[in-house]
Motif scaffolding. Structure first.
Motif, PDB file in Angstrom:
ATOM      1  N   VAL A 109       0.845  -1.203   0.000  1.00 56.78           N
ATOM      2  CA  VAL A 109       0.000   0.000   0.000  1.00 56.78           C
ATOM      3  C   VAL A 109       0.876   1.248   0.000  1.00 56.78           C
ATOM      4  CG1 VAL A 109      -1.694   1.313   1.328  1.00 56.78           C
ATOM      5  CG2 VAL A 109      -1.943  -1.169   1.104  1.00 56.78           C
ATOM      6  N   ALA A 110       1.937   1.221   0.786  1.00 61.96           N
ATOM      7  CA  ALA A 110       2.853   2.364   0.827  1.00 61.96           C
ATOM      8  C   ALA A 110       3.534   2.594  -0.518  1.00 61.96           C
ATOM      9  CB  ALA A 110       3.903   2.148   1.910  1.00 61.96           C
ATOM     10  N   ARG A 111       3.642   1.533  -1.327  1.00 57.30           N
ATOM     11  CA  ARG A 111       4.237   1.665  -2.655  1.00 57.30           C
ATOM     12  C   ARG A 111       3.213   2.114  -3.691  1.00 57.30           C
ATOM     13  NH1 ARG A 111       8.508  -3.331  -2.231  1.00 57.30           N
ATOM     14  NH2 ARG A 111      10.367  -2.002  -2.078  1.00 57.30           N
ATOM     15  N   GLY A 112       1.985   2.343  -3.261  1.00 55.02           N
ATOM     16  CA  GLY A 112       0.997   2.920  -4.163  1.00 55.02           C
ATOM     17  C   GLY A 112      -0.138   2.029  -4.572  1.00 55.02           C
ATOM     18  N   ALA A 113      -0.166   0.787  -4.114  1.00 60.27           N
ATOM     19  CA  ALA A 113      -1.283  -0.098  -4.464  1.00 60.27           C
ATOM     20  C   ALA A 113      -2.547   0.351  -3.739  1.00 60.27           C
ATOM     21  CB  ALA A 113      -0.952  -1.542  -4.113  1.00 60.27           C
ATOM     22  N   VAL A 114      -3.633   0.485  -4.471  1.00 60.66           N
ATOM     23  CA  VAL A 114      -4.894   0.954  -3.908  1.00 60.66           C
ATOM     24  C   VAL A 114      -5.880  -0.209  -3.845  1.00 60.66           C
ATOM     25  CG1 VAL A 114      -6.801   2.577  -4.156  1.00 60.66           C
ATOM     26  CG2 VAL A 114      -4.485   3.244  -4.874  1.00 60.66           C
ATOM     27  N   PHE A 115      -6.160  -0.678  -2.627  1.00 65.14           N
ATOM     28  CA  PHE A 115      -7.113  -1.762  -2.433  1.00 65.14           C
ATOM     29  C   PHE A 115      -8.501  -1.194  -2.169  1.00 65.14           C
ATOM     30  CE2 PHE A 115      -3.059  -3.783  -1.400  1.00 65.14           C
ATOM     31  CZ  PHE A 115      -3.177  -4.987  -2.074  1.00 65.14           C
ATOM     32  N   ASP A 116      -9.512  -2.004  -2.425  1.00 62.14           N
ATOM     33  CA  ASP A 116     -10.881  -1.597  -2.122  1.00 62.14           C
ATOM     34  C   ASP A 116     -11.033  -1.432  -0.611  1.00 62.14           C
ATOM     35  OD1 ASP A 116     -11.404  -1.840  -4.819  1.00 62.14           O
ATOM     36  OD2 ASP A 116     -12.273  -3.847  -4.642  1.00 62.14           O
ATOM     37  N   THR A 117     -11.765  -0.399  -0.201  1.00 59.29           N
ATOM     38  CA  THR A 117     -11.917  -0.105   1.221  1.00 59.29           C
ATOM     39  C   THR A 117     -13.391   0.024   1.605  1.00 59.29           C
ATOM     40  OG1 THR A 117     -11.720   2.276   0.790  1.00 59.29           O
ATOM     41  CG2 THR A 117      -9.697   1.085   1.364  1.00 59.29           C
ATOM     42  N   GLY A 118     -13.642  -0.132   2.896  1.00 63.53           N
ATOM     43  CA  GLY A 118     -14.978   0.034   3.423  1.00 63.53           C
ATOM     44  C   GLY A 118     -15.249   1.476   3.784  1.00 63.53           C
ATOM     45  N   ASP A 120     -15.225   2.895   6.567  1.00 62.19           N
ATOM     46  CA  ASP A 120     -14.314   3.446   7.570  1.00 62.19           C
ATOM     47  C   ASP A 120     -12.896   3.634   7.048  1.00 62.19           C
ATOM     48  OD1 ASP A 120     -13.552   0.832   7.291  1.00 62.19           O
ATOM     49  OD2 ASP A 120     -13.610   0.339   9.437  1.00 62.19           O
ATOM     50  N   GLY A 121     -12.681   3.324   5.758  1.00 67.07           N
ATOM     51  CA  GLY A 121     -11.367   3.516   5.153  1.00 67.07           C
ATOM     52  C   GLY A 121     -10.446   2.326   5.270  1.00 67.07           C
ATOM     53  N   SER A 122     -10.854   1.295   6.007  1.00 68.36           N
ATOM     54  CA  SER A 122     -10.007   0.106   6.131  1.00 68.36           C
ATOM     55  C   SER A 122     -10.172  -0.773   4.894  1.00 68.36           C
ATOM     56  CB  SER A 122     -10.376  -0.687   7.381  1.00 68.36           C
ATOM     57  OG  SER A 122     -11.707  -1.164   7.276  1.00 68.36           O
ATOM     58  N   ILE A 123      -9.164  -1.610   4.639  1.00 69.63           N
ATOM     59  CA  ILE A 123      -9.192  -2.488   3.477  1.00 69.63           C
ATOM     60  C   ILE A 123     -10.349  -3.476   3.588  1.00 69.63           C
ATOM     61  CG2 ILE A 123      -7.928  -4.297   2.245  1.00 69.63           C
ATOM     62  CD1 ILE A 123      -5.340  -2.914   2.988  1.00 69.63           C
ATOM     63  N   SER A 124     -11.150  -3.558   2.529  1.00 68.28           N
ATOM     64  CA  SER A 124     -12.258  -4.525   2.503  1.00 68.28           C
ATOM     65  C   SER A 124     -11.692  -5.928   2.355  1.00 68.28           C
ATOM     66  CB  SER A 124     -13.194  -4.230   1.329  1.00 68.28           C
ATOM     67  OG  SER A 124     -13.805  -2.968   1.475  1.00 68.28           O
ATOM     68  N   LEU A 125     -12.257  -6.845   3.107  1.00 60.41           N
ATOM     69  CA  LEU A 125     -11.784  -8.226   3.078  1.00 60.41           C
ATOM     70  C   LEU A 125     -12.936  -9.155   2.747  1.00 60.41           C
ATOM     71  CD1 LEU A 125      -9.621  -8.129   6.325  1.00 60.41           C
ATOM     72  CD2 LEU A 125      -8.789  -7.975   3.969  1.00 60.41           C
ATOM     73  N   THR A 126     -12.635 -10.172   1.925  1.00 69.14           N
ATOM     74  CA  THR A 126     -13.648 -11.156   1.574  1.00 69.14           C
ATOM     75  C   THR A 126     -13.070 -12.546   1.795  1.00 69.14           C
ATOM     76  OG1 THR A 126     -15.245 -11.807  -0.131  1.00 69.14           O
ATOM     77  CG2 THR A 126     -13.019 -11.249  -0.876  1.00 69.14           C
ATOM     78  N   ARG A 127     -13.823 -13.557   1.413  1.00 70.56           N
ATOM     79  CA  ARG A 127     -13.426 -14.937   1.687  1.00 70.56           C
ATOM     80  C   ARG A 127     -13.396 -15.730   0.391  1.00 70.56           C
ATOM     81  NH1 ARG A 127     -16.027 -18.018   6.786  1.00 70.56           N
ATOM     82  NH2 ARG A 127     -15.842 -15.837   7.451  1.00 70.56           N
ATOM     83  N   GLU A 128     -12.472 -16.695   0.323  1.00 76.20           N
ATOM     84  CA  GLU A 128     -12.405 -17.601  -0.824  1.00 76.20           C
ATOM     85  C   GLU A 128     -12.278 -19.031  -0.315  1.00 76.20           C
ATOM     86  OE1 GLU A 128      -9.343 -16.366  -3.515  1.00 76.20           O
ATOM     87  OE2 GLU A 128     -10.306 -14.467  -3.974  1.00 76.20           O
ATOM     88  N   GLY A 129     -12.304 -19.995  -1.257  1.00 76.40           N
ATOM     89  CA  GLY A 129     -12.291 -21.406  -0.904  1.00 76.40           C
ATOM     90  C   GLY A 129     -11.128 -21.794  -0.006  1.00 76.40           C
ATOM     91  N   GLY A 130     -11.422 -22.549   1.050  1.00 76.68           N
ATOM     92  CA  GLY A 130     -10.406 -23.036   1.959  1.00 76.68           C
ATOM     93  C   GLY A 130     -10.123 -22.116   3.131  1.00 76.68           C
ATOM     94  N   HIS A 131     -10.577 -20.860   3.068  1.00 75.09           N
ATOM     95  CA  HIS A 131     -10.373 -19.903   4.159  1.00 75.09           C
ATOM     96  C   HIS A 131     -11.565 -19.939   5.112  1.00 75.09           C
ATOM     97  CE1 HIS A 131      -6.852 -17.757   2.463  1.00 75.09           C
ATOM     98  NE2 HIS A 131      -7.393 -18.069   1.294  1.00 75.09           N
ATOM     99  N   HIS A 132     -11.270 -19.846   6.413  1.00 71.13           N
ATOM    100  CA  HIS A 132     -12.332 -19.805   7.408  1.00 71.13           C
ATOM    101  C   HIS A 132     -12.499 -18.404   7.998  1.00 71.13           C
ATOM    102  CE1 HIS A 132     -11.844 -24.174   7.151  1.00 71.13           C
ATOM    103  NE2 HIS A 132     -13.048 -24.265   7.688  1.00 71.13           N
ATOM    104  N   ALA A 133     -11.934 -17.418   7.316  1.00 69.35           N
ATOM    105  CA  ALA A 133     -12.074 -16.025   7.759  1.00 69.35           C
ATOM    106  C   ALA A 133     -12.026 -15.132   6.531  1.00 69.35           C
ATOM    107  CB  ALA A 133     -10.955 -15.650   8.735  1.00 69.35           C
ATOM    108  N   ASP A 134     -12.583 -13.935   6.660  1.00 68.43           N
ATOM    109  CA  ASP A 134     -12.487 -12.938   5.599  1.00 68.43           C
ATOM    110  C   ASP A 134     -11.088 -12.325   5.669  1.00 68.43           C
ATOM    111  OD1 ASP A 134     -15.094 -13.456   4.978  1.00 68.43           O
ATOM    112  OD2 ASP A 134     -15.904 -11.703   6.016  1.00 68.43           O
ATOM    113  N   ARG A 135     -10.199 -12.733   4.731  1.00 66.92           N
ATOM    114  CA  ARG A 135      -8.831 -12.208   4.755  1.00 66.92           C
ATOM    115  C   ARG A 135      -8.280 -11.946   3.346  1.00 66.92           C
ATOM    116  NH1 ARG A 135      -7.549 -17.840   6.376  1.00 66.92           N
ATOM    117  NH2 ARG A 135      -7.656 -17.152   8.535  1.00 66.92           N
ATOM    118  N   ILE A 136      -9.187 -11.842   2.350  1.00 69.44           N
ATOM    119  CA  ILE A 136      -8.735 -11.603   0.986  1.00 69.44           C
ATOM    120  C   ILE A 136      -8.912 -10.117   0.658  1.00 69.44           C
ATOM    121  CG2 ILE A 136      -8.861 -12.327  -1.411  1.00 69.44           C
ATOM    122  CD1 ILE A 136      -8.312 -14.603   0.625  1.00 69.44           C
TER     123      ILE A 136
END
Length: 563
Positions: A109-118, A120-136
Motif C-alpha cells: 500500500v505504501a508503494r501505491g497499491a490501492v485496495f478496495d476499502t470500506g 471506515d477507510g479500512s481495506i475490505s476483506l472477503t473470503r475464498e475457498g479453503g479460508h475460514h475467515a475474511d482475509r482476501i
C-alpha cells in the motif's frame, strides 16, 4: 532412464552486461525483488520477457490473502494453509508467510497499491475457498493483480534513469550460466544468464548478463497444457533453465487446475478466461448440466472447498453426465452487486455473449497454478549457490500439494523481499563475487516449435487433472519420442529448426512436461493437485517431497522428508 540436455542450442553471446543481481521476471515477485535490491546493492538488472506490465500477476483476479482483520490471526491463516496443502506444506515456510504477510501488504500500500476499502477507510476483506475467515484483500473488485502490477511498475518507471538499475524488456532468458565445477564435477555457482532480446529491447540477439546472484521469477508452466488461464509467456522457462543448470526441483507433480474457467468449446486455444474463486466466495453455486447442485455431497465446505477438491468433483460430474462443462450460477446475487464486485469478469463474459446476471456460465477446469518448482530455503536460495527463485517459479514449501486461494501473490511478495535482503547481505559481505562462466558438459537441445501442440496434448492426456499409471507411462514414452535435436536434423536438405524464440520455448515446455510426468508416475497416491485413478487415496508413506535433478544429463529423483 530419462536424459535431458543441460543447455539450449543457441548462438554464443554477442554482448555482455554486468550487475550485482540479475532479476528475471516482472510479476509481483520479480518487481518486488528488483525494488528491494535497488536500494541495497550498487547495480540491478531486471529482465522481462515482454513489457514490464506483462507478468502473470496482472491476471490475478481474486486478491491477496493476509490476516489484516483484528478478529483474524496468522495462526488461523497458517491452519487453513496447512489443510489446503494436504499434509505436504513446510510449516516453517507457512509461518514465515502468514507472520510477515500483513506487514508486506501494508508496504505494498505504501508503494501505491490501492485496495478496495470500506466506509471506515479500512481495506475490505472477503473470503475464498479453503479460508475460514475474511482475509482476501482485493482491488477494483476483481482486478487485484492488475492494480498491484500497476503500482510496482510505476515504482520501477520512477527510477528508470537511476544508474543503479537497468531494465531490459522483450528478453527471453535461455540458460543460467555457471562457474567452474566443484570437486564432484557438478556445475559451479550461478553467475548470470544468457538471454535473447526479442526485437524491441535495448540490445540485439543473444547476450550474457553476468551477476553475483541470479533471481528467477519467471512464473508458471501453463503453456505445457492445451488449456490454461496463464498468459502465453508461461512456458516454464525459469524452471527448465534451473534444472539444466543443476538445481533441484520439487513438488512438480502438484498442478492446480482451476475449477471454474469459462468453457467455450473444445477447439478454443490460448489463454482462457478465469471466473474467479471469489465469485463462489460471494455465494455462486455449481450445477451440473441437469441443473443439480452437487458440491454439498462432496465436501462440508461445498463450493468453497479447496480448489483440487472442486476441480476433481467437476471432472467426475462431467464424466457421470457425459458433459464437457458444468454451470456456475451467480444470478441470485443480483445485478448491481455482480457488476460492481466483478466488473472485469462481467465485461469479459459479455464479450462472449454471456450475462452473468441473467445467464448460467459454462465452466470447466483448466491449468491455473503450479505448486512446485525450484526448491528453495526460507530466503529463496536454491540448491545451486548464487541462484535464487521466487514466486510461482519457486518451491518454498508454502503450498504443499495444493495452493490455498490467494496465497500466491502473498508468497511472491514475502519471499521476494526475503531473497533480496539476503542477497544484499551476501553482496555487501563479499560472499558473492563475479565469476567467469564455463560451458557445462552435456548435450544441447532444441525442439521444433511445430512439436508444441503435440507436447501439450501429451501433457494434457497424461499428467492432466485425473491421472493413471497407464496414461502416465504412455506420456513418458510419447515425450521420449519427441525429437530434441531439431537443430541438427534435416529433411530434404532443410534444417528442421533453427535456434529462435518459438523453438527455445517449446524445448522448455518439453523438458517441464517430461519432469512433471516422471514425478506424477513415481508418486503412487492421490493428494492435493495430484490425482490418480489407480491410487485414489492419500498414503501416509508419501508424506514427503519428491525432488528431481539432472546428474550427468540423467534425470534422477530423491524422496526428501518434510521438516
Amino acid at each position: 532412464m530419462t536424459r535431458l540436455a543441460t543447455r539450449l542450442a543457441a548462438p554464443e553471446p554477442g554482448w555482455t552486461v554486468e550487475a550485482d543481481a540479475v532479476v528475471v521476471g516482472s510479476g509481483i515477485a520479480g518487481l518486488t525483488a528488483a525494488l528491494e535490491l535497488r536500494t541495497r546493492v550498487p547495480r540491478v538488472l531486471l529482465v522481462t520477457k515482454d513489457i514490464l506490465a506483462s507478468g502473470s500477476t496482472v491476471w490475478a483476479q481474486g486478491g491477496i490473502a493476509a490476516a489484516l482483520d483484528p478478529s483474524d490471526s496468522p495462526a488461523a491463516h497458517l491452519q487453513d494453509t496447512l489443510v489446503a496443502g494436504a499434509g505436504l506444506c513446510d510449516p516453517r515456510a507457512v509461518e514465515v508467510l502468514v507472520t510477515e504477510g500483513p506487514r508486506r501488504v501494508r508496504e505494498l500500500v505504501a508503494r501505491g497499491a490501492v485496495f478496495d476499502t470500506g466506509a471506515d477507510g479500512s481495506i475490505s476483506l472477503t473470503r475464498e475457498g479453503g479460508h475460514h475467515a475474511d482475509r482476501i484483500a482485493h482491488a477494483g473488485g476483481d482486478a487485484t493483480g492488475a492494480e498491484i502490477s500497476r503500482a510496482l511498475v510505476a515504482q520501477i518507471e520512477a527510477v528508470r534513469d537511476d544508474p543503479g538499475i537497468e531494465v531490459i524488456e522483450h528478453a527471453l532468458v535461455l540458460d543460467v550460466l555457471t562457474g567452474p565445477p566443484g570437486p564432484d564435477g557438478r556445475p559451479g555457482r550461478a553467475c548470470g544468464v544468457t538471454l535473447h532480446v526479442i526485437g524491441e529491447g535495448q540490445r540485439d540477439g543473444v547476450g550474457a548478463a553476468l551477476g553475483r546472484a541470479v533471481v528467477l521469477a519467471t512464473g508458471g508452466i501453463g503453456q505445457v497444457f492445451r488449456s490454461s488461464t496463464n498468459p502465453a509467456q508461461a512456458t516454464g522457462d525459469g524452471i527448465a533453465a534451473a534444472l539444466r543448470a543443476g538445481a533441484v526441483l520439487g513438488d512438480v507433480e502438484f498442478v492446480q487446475f482451476h475449477p471454474t474457467v469459462l468453457w467455450l468449446g473444445s477447439g478454443v486455444k490460448g489463454q482462457l478466461t478465469l471466473v474467479s474463486e471469489a465469485v463462489r466466495g460471494e455465494g455462486a453455486l455449481l450445477l451440473d448440466t441437469d441443473g443439480v447442485r452437487f458440491m454439498p455431497d462432496v465436501h462440508p465446505m461445498a463450493e468453497l472447498a479447496p480448489r483440487d477438491v472442486v476441480a476433481h468433483a467437476i471432472v467426475r460430474r462431467m464424466s457421470e453426465t457425459g458433459s464437457d462443462h458444468v454451470w456456475l450460477d451467480a444470478r441470485h446475487l443480483g445485478d448491481d452487486f455482480l457488476r460492481s464486485r466483478f466488473p472485469t469478469i462481467n465485461d469479459r463474459l459479455l464479450e462472449h455473449g454471456i450475462d452473468m446476471t441473467t445467464d448460467l456460465v459454462p465452466v470447466a477446469p483448466a491449468q491455473h497454478y503450479h505448486s512446485g518448482g525450484v526448491v528453495t530455503d526460507l530466503v529463496g536460495r536454491t540448491s545451486l549457490p548464487g541462484l535464487y527463485a521466487v514466486g510461482e517459479t519457486a518451491c518454498t514449501g508454502v503450498h504443499g500439494a495444493n495452493r490455498l486461494a490467494s496465497n500466491s501473490l502473498l508468497e511472491g511478495l514475502v519471499f521476494a523481499t526475503r531473497a533480496a535482503r539476503h542477497i544484499a547481505t551476501q553482496v555487501s559481505g563479499g560472499a558473492l563475487t563475479l565469476l567467469t562462466p564455463e560451458t557445462r558438459p552435456g548435450d544441447e537441445a532444441l525442439v521444433a516449435a511445430a512439436s508444441r501442440a503435440r507436447v501439450q496434448r501429451i501433457a494434457s492426456d497424461g499428467p492432466g487433472p485425473l491421472r493413471s499409471g497407464d496414461g502416465l507411462r504412455r506420456a513418458v514414452a510419447a515425450l521420449e519420442a519427441v525429437r530434441t535435436d531439431a537443430h541438427l536434423r534435416t529433411d530434404e536438405g532443410r534444417r528442421l529448426a533453427a535456434p529462435q524464440v518459438a523453438e527455445w520455448e517449446t524445448t522448455n515446455v518439453h523438458q517441464v512436461a517430461t519432469v512433471l510426468t516422471a514425478a506424477a508416475l513415481e508418486r503412487e497416491e492421490s493428494r492435493g493437485g495430484h490425482a490418480r485413478s489407480d491410487f485414489p487415496v492419500p498414503v501416509d508413506a508419501w508424506r514427503l517431497r519428491l525432488e528431481l535433478s539432472l546428474r550427468d544429463g540423467t534425470l534422477v529423483s530423491r524422496r526428501s522428508s518434510l521438516a
